[in-house]
Every structure is written in C-alpha cells, then in structure tokens.
Design a protein around this motif. Structure first.
Motif, PDB file in Angstrom:
ATOM      1  N   THR A 292       5.161 -18.060  13.668  1.00 41.54           N
ATOM      2  CA  THR A 292       6.008 -17.455  12.980  1.00 41.54           C
ATOM      3  C   THR A 292       5.422 -16.001  12.200  1.00 41.54           C
ATOM      4  O   THR A 292       5.156 -16.361  11.008  1.00 41.54           O
ATOM      5  N   PRO A 293       5.084 -15.085  12.980  1.00 42.90           N
ATOM      6  CA  PRO A 293       4.641 -13.752  12.369  1.00 42.90           C
ATOM      7  C   PRO A 293       5.447 -13.379  11.137  1.00 42.90           C
ATOM      8  O   PRO A 293       4.662 -12.539  10.414  1.00 42.90           O
ATOM      9  N   ASN A 294       6.797 -13.543  11.003  1.00 43.70           N
ATOM     10  CA  ASN A 294       7.221 -13.273   9.717  1.00 43.70           C
ATOM     11  C   ASN A 294       6.984 -14.097   8.425  1.00 43.70           C
ATOM     12  O   ASN A 294       7.350 -13.801   7.401  1.00 43.70           O
ATOM     13  N   LYS A 295       6.260 -15.300   8.751  1.00 35.27           N
ATOM     14  CA  LYS A 295       6.176 -16.253   7.833  1.00 35.27           C
ATOM     15  C   LYS A 295       4.717 -16.022   7.298  1.00 35.27           C
ATOM     16  O   LYS A 295       4.453 -16.171   6.069  1.00 35.27           O
ATOM     17  N   VAL A 296       3.643 -15.824   8.078  1.00 36.92           N
ATOM     18  CA  VAL A 296       2.411 -15.794   7.864  1.00 36.92           C
ATOM     19  C   VAL A 296       1.518 -14.670   8.604  1.00 36.92           C
ATOM     20  O   VAL A 296       1.576 -14.307   9.624  1.00 36.92           O
ATOM     21  N   LEU A 297       0.819 -13.900   7.738  1.00 38.14           N
ATOM     22  CA  LEU A 297       0.252 -12.811   8.089  1.00 38.14           C
ATOM     23  C   LEU A 297      -1.219 -13.059   8.111  1.00 38.14           C
ATOM     24  O   LEU A 297      -1.857 -13.769   6.980  1.00 38.14           O
ATOM     25  N   PHE A 298      -1.971 -13.110   9.148  1.00 40.94           N
ATOM     26  CA  PHE A 298      -3.432 -13.544   9.160  1.00 40.94           C
ATOM     27  C   PHE A 298      -4.291 -12.445   9.214  1.00 40.94           C
ATOM     28  O   PHE A 298      -4.199 -11.376  10.208  1.00 40.94           O
ATOM     29  N   LEU A 299      -5.128 -12.325   8.261  1.00 42.84           N
ATOM     30  CA  LEU A 299      -6.146 -11.106   8.232  1.00 42.84           C
ATOM     31  C   LEU A 299      -7.685 -11.842   8.382  1.00 42.84           C
ATOM     32  O   LEU A 299      -8.106 -12.905   7.927  1.00 42.84           O
ATOM     33  N   LYS A 300      -8.424 -10.954   8.637  1.00 42.58           N
ATOM     34  CA  LYS A 300      -9.990 -11.081   8.610  1.00 42.58           C
ATOM     35  C   LYS A 300     -10.586 -10.162   7.464  1.00 42.58           C
ATOM     36  O   LYS A 300     -10.281  -9.181   7.591  1.00 42.58           O
ATOM     37  N   TYR A 301     -11.649 -10.990   6.856  1.00 45.27           N
ATOM     38  CA  TYR A 301     -12.162 -10.053   5.937  1.00 45.27           C
ATOM     39  C   TYR A 301     -12.873  -8.734   6.495  1.00 45.27           C
ATOM     40  O   TYR A 301     -12.801  -7.968   5.684  1.00 45.27           O
ATOM     41  N   GLU A 302     -13.325  -8.936   7.668  1.00 38.36           N
ATOM     42  CA  GLU A 302     -14.264  -7.792   8.142  1.00 38.36           C
ATOM     43  C   GLU A 302     -13.253  -6.611   8.546  1.00 38.36           C
ATOM     44  O   GLU A 302     -13.832  -5.614   8.103  1.00 38.36           O
ATOM     45  N   GLU A 303     -12.029  -7.094   8.868  1.00 36.65           N
ATOM     46  CA  GLU A 303     -11.220  -5.947   9.295  1.00 36.65           C
ATOM     47  C   GLU A 303     -10.302  -5.185   8.017  1.00 36.65           C
ATOM     48  O   GLU A 303     -10.521  -4.164   8.124  1.00 36.65           O
ATOM     49  N   LEU A 304     -10.182  -6.113   7.123  1.00 34.42           N
ATOM     50  CA  LEU A 304      -9.985  -5.664   5.754  1.00 34.42           C
ATOM     51  C   LEU A 304     -10.777  -4.716   5.292  1.00 34.42           C
ATOM     52  O   LEU A 304     -10.524  -3.626   4.779  1.00 34.42           O
ATOM     53  N   LYS A 305     -12.109  -4.842   5.270  1.00 32.70           N
ATOM     54  CA  LYS A 305     -13.090  -4.052   4.560  1.00 32.70           C
ATOM     55  C   LYS A 305     -13.196  -2.758   5.373  1.00 32.70           C
ATOM     56  O   LYS A 305     -13.316  -1.875   4.824  1.00 32.70           O
ATOM     57  N   GLU A 306     -13.016  -2.880   6.903  1.00 33.31           N
ATOM     58  CA  GLU A 306     -13.314  -1.768   7.804  1.00 33.31           C
ATOM     59  C   GLU A 306     -12.211  -0.831   7.682  1.00 33.31           C
ATOM     60  O   GLU A 306     -12.258   0.554   7.642  1.00 33.31           O
ATOM     61  N   ASP A 307     -10.935  -1.161   7.396  1.00 29.23           N
ATOM     62  CA  ASP A 307      -9.764  -0.164   7.148  1.00 29.23           C
ATOM     63  C   ASP A 307      -8.970  -0.591   5.974  1.00 29.23           C
ATOM     64  O   ASP A 307      -7.619  -1.174   6.245  1.00 29.23           O
ATOM     65  N   VAL A 308      -9.313  -0.790   4.883  1.00 30.72           N
ATOM     66  CA  VAL A 308      -8.576  -1.261   3.637  1.00 30.72           C
ATOM     67  C   VAL A 308      -7.157  -0.630   3.612  1.00 30.72           C
ATOM     68  O   VAL A 308      -6.359  -1.342   3.274  1.00 30.72           O
ATOM     69  N   ASN A 309      -7.267   0.747   3.716  1.00 29.41           N
ATOM     70  CA  ASN A 309      -5.937   1.264   3.534  1.00 29.41           C
ATOM     71  C   ASN A 309      -4.796   0.857   4.413  1.00 29.41           C
ATOM     72  O   ASN A 309      -3.610   0.542   4.083  1.00 29.41           O
ATOM     73  N   PHE A 310      -5.238   0.863   5.594  1.00 29.03           N
ATOM     74  CA  PHE A 310      -4.402   0.347   6.720  1.00 29.03           C
ATOM     75  C   PHE A 310      -3.741  -1.154   6.281  1.00 29.03           C
ATOM     76  O   PHE A 310      -2.385  -1.249   6.455  1.00 29.03           O
ATOM     77  N   TYR A 311      -4.622  -1.998   5.942  1.00 26.03           N
ATOM     78  CA  TYR A 311      -4.328  -3.465   5.643  1.00 26.03           C
ATOM     79  C   TYR A 311      -3.490  -3.480   4.274  1.00 26.03           C
ATOM     80  O   TYR A 311      -2.647  -4.407   4.211  1.00 26.03           O
ATOM     81  N   VAL A 312      -3.690  -2.593   3.426  1.00 23.22           N
ATOM     82  CA  VAL A 312      -2.901  -2.737   1.773  1.00 23.22           C
ATOM     83  C   VAL A 312      -1.516  -2.423   2.543  1.00 23.22           C
ATOM     84  O   VAL A 312      -0.263  -3.113   2.095  1.00 23.22           O
ATOM     85  N   LYS A 313      -1.295  -1.428   3.179  1.00 20.28           N
ATOM     86  CA  LYS A 313       0.003  -0.944   3.742  1.00 20.28           C
ATOM     87  C   LYS A 313       0.703  -2.258   4.360  1.00 20.28           C
ATOM     88  O   LYS A 313       1.983  -2.407   4.378  1.00 20.28           O
ATOM     89  N   ARG A 314      -0.031  -2.746   5.416  1.00 19.10           N
ATOM     90  CA  ARG A 314       0.470  -3.938   6.062  1.00 19.10           C
ATOM     91  C   ARG A 314       0.905  -5.095   5.255  1.00 19.10           C
ATOM     92  O   ARG A 314       1.950  -5.777   5.658  1.00 19.10           O
ATOM     93  N   VAL A 315       0.180  -5.297   4.454  1.00 22.60           N
ATOM     94  CA  VAL A 315       0.520  -6.420   3.467  1.00 22.60           C
ATOM     95  C   VAL A 315       1.718  -5.930   2.743  1.00 22.60           C
ATOM     96  O   VAL A 315       2.634  -6.991   2.437  1.00 22.60           O
ATOM     97  N   ALA A 316       1.867  -5.034   2.187  1.00 25.06           N
ATOM     98  CA  ALA A 316       2.993  -4.463   1.601  1.00 25.06           C
ATOM     99  C   ALA A 316       4.267  -4.584   2.441  1.00 25.06           C
ATOM    100  O   ALA A 316       5.313  -5.189   2.192  1.00 25.06           O
ATOM    101  N   GLU A 317       4.218  -4.274   3.692  1.00 25.00           N
ATOM    102  CA  GLU A 317       5.302  -4.281   4.598  1.00 25.00           C
ATOM    103  C   GLU A 317       5.739  -5.599   4.920  1.00 25.00           C
ATOM    104  O   GLU A 317       6.811  -6.036   5.090  1.00 25.00           O
TER     105      GLU A 317
END
Length: 326
Positions: free
Chosen positions: A213-238
C-alpha cells in the motif's frame, strides 16, 4: 473497593505474568508481547493505545525503530505539515520545544489511566495531527490501518542502529542496572532482544506494507535521507498531500526547513541541552553524532561477521538491503 492504582497494577500483572521475559537494556525487563519485545514500562500504553486510539484521515504517523533517526524525522514532518501555520523560521516551535514534545509517542499519550482525559486531549489537537510510534506495524491500532491516515517510516543501517542503541541505553539505564557490554548487547540484538525488536521484523513489517500500500506507508532510509535531504523533504510533502508550491521552493522554504531541523541546529539549541522528555530521558542524550558508518569504531572483525550473517539470514529475499562499507 480496590484503588484505581491497585486495579491498574493488578491488570498489568495479569497481562505480564504469562509473557516470556528477558533482561532489558535500559529497563529491568523486556516482555515478548504480540511477537515483539516490549519494555515493561510501555506495555500499558501500547495496550491502551490499541484499545482507544481513533485515527483521523488527516493524521500523519512517524514510525521508526528506536535510534534510527526518529528525532530528525519528527522535526521534518512537523515542519512540513505545519509550514503555513508556523511560517516564521525565526519564531518556530522547534526553537523552543523538542520534536518529541511536538510529535508525541502514541503509547506515551496512553500511559496511565484517565482515558477520557487523554481522548479529550487528542480530540482538541490542531489538525493535521502528527504522532510518533516505535510500535511494529502488526500491533498498530486497527483505526490506523483502516483509516486514510499516512505513515512515514524511517529505518537505518542495523550496524549504526546497534551502536546508537547501545550507547544510548547505557546512558539512560536505571541506576540499579549494570552497563551492558557491547558483546552482550550484540548477542541480544542478533537474537532480536531489544525494545520493540526484533529489528528485522520491525523493518520488514513496514517495508512489506509500503510495497503493498504505497499510498499508506512511505519507507525511508536514514542514509538516503542524509544523502539527499532536499529530495526526500519534497517526497514526504507530496506523500502527505501537501506538496511545496513553486513559490515556496523559490522562496527557500525547503532549505529553511532543512536548516531548522538539521542535527547541528537542534543539538545546539538550549531547549535540547537540558531538561527531559518522554519517560524522563535527558534531551542531550538524543543527539550523539548522527553520522553514517560510525559503527566501524566499535566493531571487532568477529562482531562484523556475526551481525552481517544475521542480516543476511533475516533480510534474505525481502528486497531490503543496506550498504556496509568497510
């Protein structure tokens, strides 16, 4: 007639007595409750949360295994969903409150009796409500699973999670408990005996649900968030249905959120240097290093082999993997 406290203690005792138990890391005991190792101090809150929490479709849940970037993701999520309400980054709640105070853990809210008072508090919270949880996906309340609320989950390389957990729990442990050696801790960790563990089942529960259920749960990795925080902040907002506008992006709103929630910024705030949060955890212990790969300074070759084999065995075939750079 028995007092409320006596009745509550009796109910807890009845609940705990039949459960398998092990020596805890920071608390006296961990109990195998609903297939995960739950600290004895949390079981009442988890039980009450499951019985009484009513999710709203607009709720956002920040879920994580302990010491996986929870404090950071809570701050980011709170800032993202409340950016219209708190548009000034010079007078933001995160400058005067820890993110765990702004995004409370669900089982902490439901600890103790007076359930009606807690439900009234929840009903009066400004929406969208943002909550945190370390509870594994199968043990979330049915109302969370059945509503349209959204879950943002963060995990971290188990090597770094282990070191962060070991150092953290030795700092906050009860005075009556001796320090856990790193070898003893790794033995327990690989067997899954850690608060809200096993780590593998915790991660895989949310991982599989994010695929189903990709519309229900967004799965993030700490390492990827640190590597490209701008991208993932936008991803979380979307994902949370509040994407940034072009105007917000050009005005630097994303960069301001990232700066406000950065490890260095939060660690150096006076509000995070003293005082306690949650179950009397000193806020200063929530900010250690926030680095990727610091585990290499703690692991012997035998420990590396042990945890690597455990990860390979537990995560094999799941599609979930972590880079281990030596």
């Amino acid at each position: 007639m028995a007092s409320t406290e006596g009745l509550q203690a009796y109910e807890e005792e009845k609940l705990l007595l039949p459960l398998p138990k092990e020596k805890g890391w920071a608390s006296r005991h961990l109990y195998l409750f609903q297939h995960f190792w739950c600290p004895s101090t949390h079981i009442e809150g988890v039980n009450n949360f499951q019985k009484h929490f009513q999710a709203k479709d607009s709720d956002a849940i920040v879920a994580s295994f302990p010491k996986s970037g929870t404090t950071w993701l809570k701050a980011l999520t709170f800032s993202i969903v409340n950016r219209k309400r708190f548009s000034s980054f010079d007078n933001h709640p995160l400058l005067t409150s820890n993110s765990h105070e702004l995004v409370p853990f669900l089982d902490f809210i439901f600890h103790g009796d007076n359930i009606q008072h807690k439900l009234s508090y929840l009903c009066n919270m400004t929406e969208p409500r943002v909550f945190g949880t370390h509870i594994p996906f199968p043990s979330l309340s049915n109302s969370i699973k059945e509503s349209n609320c959204k879950i943002v989950y963060i995990c971290r390389n188990p090597f770094d999670t282990f070191v962060s957990s070991w150092t953290f729990f030795n700092k906050i442990k009860s005075d009556s408990l001796s320090e856990v050696t790193i070898e003893e801790a790794l033995e327990k960790y690989c067997k899954g005996i850690i608060g809200f563990g096993p780590t593998w089942e915790h991660m895989l529960g949310y991982w599989k649900e994010s695929i189903a259920t990709p519309n229900k749960v967004l799965f993030l990795k700490y390492e990827e968030l640190k590597e490209d925080v701008n991208f993932y902040v936008k991803r979380v907002a979307e994902f949370l249905d509040c994407p940034f506008t072009e105007g917000e992006e050009s005005d630097g709103v994303i960069e301001n959120i990232i700066k406000l929630c950065s490890f260095e910024k939060m660690k150096n705030l006076e509000v995070n240097k003293s005082g306690t949060v949650g179950r009397n955890v000193e806020k200063k212990y929530l900010f250690r290093k926030g680095e990727i790969g610091d585990w290499i300074n703690y692991f012997s070759p035998a420990m590396i082999e042990k945890l690597s084999k455990t990860m390979e065995e537990k995560l094999s075939g799941s599609g979930l993997s972590f880079k281990t750079c030596l």
